[in-house]
Design an enzyme around this catalytic site. Structure first.
Site, PDB file in Angstrom:
ATOM      1  N   SER A 252       0.827  -1.224   0.000  1.00 16.47           N
ATOM      2  CA  SER A 252       0.000   0.000   0.000  1.00 16.47           C
ATOM      3  C   SER A 252       0.852   1.259   0.000  1.00 16.47           C
ATOM      4  O   SER A 252       1.722   1.422   0.840  1.00 16.47           O
ATOM      5  CB  SER A 252      -0.889   0.082   1.243  1.00 16.47           C
ATOM      6  OG  SER A 252      -1.102  -1.155   1.827  1.00 16.47           O
TER       7      SER A 252
ATOM      8  N   HIS B 299      -5.451   0.181  -4.622  1.00 15.48           N
ATOM      9  CA  HIS B 299      -4.475  -0.902  -4.720  1.00 15.48           C
ATOM     10  C   HIS B 299      -4.441  -1.318  -6.196  1.00 15.48           C
ATOM     11  O   HIS B 299      -5.423  -1.838  -6.719  1.00 15.48           O
ATOM     12  CB  HIS B 299      -4.853  -2.085  -3.830  1.00 15.48           C
ATOM     13  CG  HIS B 299      -4.691  -1.801  -2.370  1.00 15.48           C
ATOM     14  ND1 HIS B 299      -4.741  -2.780  -1.397  1.00 15.48           N
ATOM     15  CD2 HIS B 299      -4.470  -0.650  -1.714  1.00 15.48           C
ATOM     16  CE1 HIS B 299      -4.565  -2.228  -0.206  1.00 15.48           C
ATOM     17  NE2 HIS B 299      -4.403  -0.939  -0.371  1.00 15.48           N
TER      18      HIS B 299
ATOM     19  N   HIS C  93      -5.183  -8.783   0.404  1.00 15.41           N
ATOM     20  CA  HIS C  93      -5.094  -9.079   1.841  1.00 15.41           C
ATOM     21  C   HIS C  93      -6.135 -10.121   2.216  1.00 15.41           C
ATOM     22  O   HIS C  93      -7.198 -10.201   1.600  1.00 15.41           O
ATOM     23  CB  HIS C  93      -5.359  -7.812   2.667  1.00 15.41           C
ATOM     24  CG  HIS C  93      -4.435  -6.678   2.352  1.00 15.41           C
ATOM     25  ND1 HIS C  93      -4.658  -5.835   1.287  1.00 15.41           N
ATOM     26  CD2 HIS C  93      -3.285  -6.261   2.936  1.00 15.41           C
ATOM     27  CE1 HIS C  93      -3.673  -4.937   1.235  1.00 15.41           C
ATOM     28  NE2 HIS C  93      -2.831  -5.184   2.220  1.00 15.41           N
TER      29      HIS C  93
ATOM     30  N   TYR D  85      -8.066 -10.000   4.749  1.00 14.39           N
ATOM     31  CA  TYR D  85      -9.307  -9.373   5.218  1.00 14.39           C
ATOM     32  C   TYR D  85     -10.270  -9.041   4.080  1.00 14.39           C
ATOM     33  O   TYR D  85     -11.441  -8.785   4.304  1.00 14.39           O
ATOM     34  CB  TYR D  85      -9.020  -8.116   6.066  1.00 14.39           C
ATOM     35  CG  TYR D  85      -8.326  -6.983   5.342  1.00 14.39           C
ATOM     36  CD1 TYR D  85      -8.992  -6.207   4.403  1.00 14.39           C
ATOM     37  CD2 TYR D  85      -6.992  -6.678   5.614  1.00 14.39           C
ATOM     38  CE1 TYR D  85      -8.358  -5.167   3.736  1.00 14.39           C
ATOM     39  CE2 TYR D  85      -6.336  -5.649   4.957  1.00 14.39           C
ATOM     40  CZ  TYR D  85      -7.025  -4.901   4.014  1.00 14.39           C
ATOM     41  OH  TYR D  85      -6.382  -3.888   3.358  1.00 14.39           O
ATOM     42  N   GLU D  86      -9.750  -9.045   2.847  1.00  9.97           N
ATOM     43  CA  GLU D  86     -10.640  -8.757   1.711  1.00  9.97           C
ATOM     44  C   GLU D  86     -11.573  -9.930   1.421  1.00  9.97           C
ATOM     45  O   GLU D  86     -12.537  -9.775   0.673  1.00  9.97           O
ATOM     46  CB  GLU D  86      -9.807  -8.432   0.466  1.00  9.97           C
ATOM     47  CG  GLU D  86      -9.040  -7.116   0.585  1.00  9.97           C
ATOM     48  CD  GLU D  86      -8.130  -6.855  -0.610  1.00  9.97           C
ATOM     49  OE1 GLU D  86      -8.661  -6.565  -1.688  1.00  9.97           O
ATOM     50  OE2 GLU D  86      -6.896  -6.976  -0.456  1.00  9.97           O
TER      51      GLU D  86
ATOM     52  N   ALA E 104       3.497  -1.620   4.876  1.00  9.34           N
ATOM     53  CA  ALA E 104       3.345  -0.576   5.885  1.00  9.34           C
ATOM     54  C   ALA E 104       2.969  -1.281   7.186  1.00  9.34           C
ATOM     55  O   ALA E 104       2.200  -2.237   7.167  1.00  9.34           O
ATOM     56  CB  ALA E 104       2.243   0.390   5.472  1.00  9.34           C
TER      57      ALA E 104
ATOM     58  N   MET F 190      -1.118  -6.229   8.278  1.00  9.48           N
ATOM     59  CA  MET F 190      -2.203  -7.132   7.848  1.00  9.48           C
ATOM     60  C   MET F 190      -1.840  -7.890   6.577  1.00  9.48           C
ATOM     61  O   MET F 190      -2.726  -8.306   5.838  1.00  9.48           O
ATOM     62  CB  MET F 190      -3.487  -6.321   7.610  1.00  9.48           C
ATOM     63  CG  MET F 190      -3.928  -5.498   8.815  1.00  9.48           C
ATOM     64  SD  MET F 190      -5.321  -4.430   8.391  1.00  9.48           S
ATOM     65  CE  MET F 190      -5.374  -3.329   9.806  1.00  9.48           C
ATOM     66  N   SER F 191      -0.543  -8.075   6.337  1.00  7.72           N
ATOM     67  CA  SER F 191      -0.153  -8.695   5.066  1.00  7.72           C
ATOM     68  C   SER F 191       1.094  -9.553   5.254  1.00  7.72           C
ATOM     69  O   SER F 191       1.413  -9.968   6.360  1.00  7.72           O
ATOM     70  CB  SER F 191       0.100  -7.605   4.017  1.00  7.72           C
ATOM     71  OG  SER F 191       1.262  -6.869   4.333  1.00  7.72           O
TER      72      SER F 191
ATOM     73  N   ASN G 149       2.968   4.324  11.705  1.00  6.66           N
ATOM     74  CA  ASN G 149       2.253   4.855  12.880  1.00  6.66           C
ATOM     75  C   ASN G 149       2.699   4.095  14.117  1.00  6.66           C
ATOM     76  O   ASN G 149       3.216   2.982  14.006  1.00  6.66           O
ATOM     77  CB  ASN G 149       0.729   4.670  12.688  1.00  6.66           C
ATOM     78  CG  ASN G 149       0.366   3.212  12.431  1.00  6.66           C
ATOM     79  OD1 ASN G 149       0.510   2.731  11.305  1.00  6.66           O
ATOM     80  ND2 ASN G 149      -0.058   2.516  13.462  1.00  6.66           N
TER      81      ASN G 149
ATOM     82  N   HIS H  35      -6.185   5.376   8.376  1.00  8.27           N
ATOM     83  CA  HIS H  35      -5.621   4.897   7.111  1.00  8.27           C
ATOM     84  C   HIS H  35      -4.953   6.051   6.368  1.00  8.27           C
ATOM     85  O   HIS H  35      -3.904   5.877   5.743  1.00  8.27           O
ATOM     86  CB  HIS H  35      -6.735   4.270   6.273  1.00  8.27           C
ATOM     87  CG  HIS H  35      -6.271   3.655   4.987  1.00  8.27           C
ATOM     88  ND1 HIS H  35      -5.279   2.680   4.934  1.00  8.27           N
ATOM     89  CD2 HIS H  35      -6.644   3.870   3.707  1.00  8.27           C
ATOM     90  CE1 HIS H  35      -5.077   2.343   3.668  1.00  8.27           C
ATOM     91  NE2 HIS H  35      -5.888   3.044   2.897  1.00  8.27           N
TER      92      HIS H  35
HETATM   93  N1  HPA Z   1      -1.901  -2.153  12.423  1.00 10.88           N
HETATM   94  C1  HPA Z   1      -2.120  -3.016  11.412  1.00 10.88           C
HETATM   95  N2  HPA Z   1      -1.734  -2.784  10.175  1.00 10.88           N
HETATM   96  C2  HPA Z   1      -1.109  -1.633   9.924  1.00 10.88           C
HETATM   97  C3  HPA Z   1      -0.838  -0.687  10.914  1.00 10.88           C
HETATM   98  C4  HPA Z   1      -1.261  -0.960  12.244  1.00 10.88           C
HETATM   99  O1  HPA Z   1      -1.056  -0.186  13.182  1.00 10.88           O
HETATM  100  N3  HPA Z   1      -0.196   0.345  10.323  1.00 10.88           N
HETATM  101  C5  HPA Z   1      -0.074   0.026   9.015  1.00 10.88           C
HETATM  102  N4  HPA Z   1      -0.617  -1.177   8.753  1.00 10.88           N
END
Ligand code: HPA
Length: 271
Positions: A28, A58, A80, A82-83, A110, A208-209, A232, A244
């Site tokens: 991403s 994406h 992902h 979750y999709e 990320a 998440m990947s 973050n 996001h």
């Molecule tokens: N959690 C899960 N996935 C993420 C995060 C997070 O804090 N930051 C970027 N992808």
């Protein structure tokens, strides 16, 4: 069509683009960081059997071309769990690359920073992972064309590739940290209690990947280099709620630096 037959068809479509030994997955917000010379591109939709991306923004394309004289495959955008995909579909692209002759997978993402001392903007080499997705993409009958039933995961993230990345980073003045990546299901971000639990388990990063692809790559005998951009503080590490938009903004800021690192590193990879 049967899964392996579909994989072989996809591998054939990739071979029509070239014979790369290195594949790079750009996650991403990172899909624009590398441009190859003489790029030939296919959308996921145009490759038989490839999953259809669902998240807006994406991209979902495969490009083959050269970087510093080395032929490379780049996957821009990813899918992902979750999709809603089946785990076997999630790893279909990586398996197709393996069957097409790719030996090294460079995978980027990320991630939220769990470890105290990780800050938004840090670039982190993944040293190991924790699979907290509740699924393994190898579940089901083994595919002996790809690899063994019980693949070893003790050096999933190749130590020699990490060493090379650190050397290239030092030459370019790009500082690299190192840490353990935990894959959470998403798409909701984690709770502060979850992050505290993950920290106690030894996780430094959360995303998440990546983990399904790495499992499939190791099963197929590829060497893996994983790189996270910390976008973050993970939930509860700082009082700010997660967004996001913030994740994408920090990724944008760090993208050029990661692009510089990969542009110097990829031509020196041992495949
Ligand atoms: N959690 C899960 N996935 C993420 C995060 C997070 O804090 N930051 C970027 N992808």
């Amino acid at each position: 069509m049967e899964y392996v037959a579909r994989l072989k068809e996809a591998a054939q479509a990739i071979k029509e683009l070239g014979s790369p030994k290195v594949a790079v997955i750009l996650g991403s917000g990172l899909s624009g960081i590398l441009t190859l010379a003489g790029e030939r591109r296919r959308k996921f939709l145009e490759i038989p059997g490839f999953p259809r991306p669902t998240v807006e923004g994406h991209v979902g394309e495969v490009a083959v071309g050269t970087l510093g004289g080395k032929e490379v495959l780049i996957q821009r955008g990813r899918i992902h769990y979750y999709e809603g995909y089946d785990p076997a579909d999630l790893v279909f692209p990586v398996r197709a690359y393996a069957l097409a002759g790719v030996k090294i997978l460079v995978i980027t993402n990320a991630a939220g920073g769990i470890r105290y001392g990780f800050f938004p903007g840090d670039i982190v080499l993944i040293s190991d992972h924790i699979n907290f997705l509740g699924v393994n993409p190898l579940r089901g009958p083994n595919l002996p064309e790809l690899g063994p039933r019980f693949p070893d995961m003790s050096q999933a993230y190749d130590p020699a590739l990490r060493k090379l990345a650190r050397e290239v980073g030092a030459e370019l003045g790009i500082s690299l940290k190192e840490g353990v990546y935990l894959a959470a299901l998403g798409p909701s971000y984690e709770t502060p209690a979850e992050i505290r639990a993950f920290r106690a388990w030894g996780a430094d990063l959360v995303g998440m990947s990546t983990v399904p692809e790495v499992i499939a790559a190791r099963h197929a005998g590829m060497q893996v280099l994983g790189i996270s951009v910390v976008t973050n503080f993970a939930a509860g590490v700082s009082p700010r709620p997660l967004s996001h938009e913030e994740v994408l903004a920090v990724t944008q800021n760090k993208a050029a630096e990661l692009g510089r690192l990969l542009s110097a590193l990829i031509p020196r990879l041992p495949a």
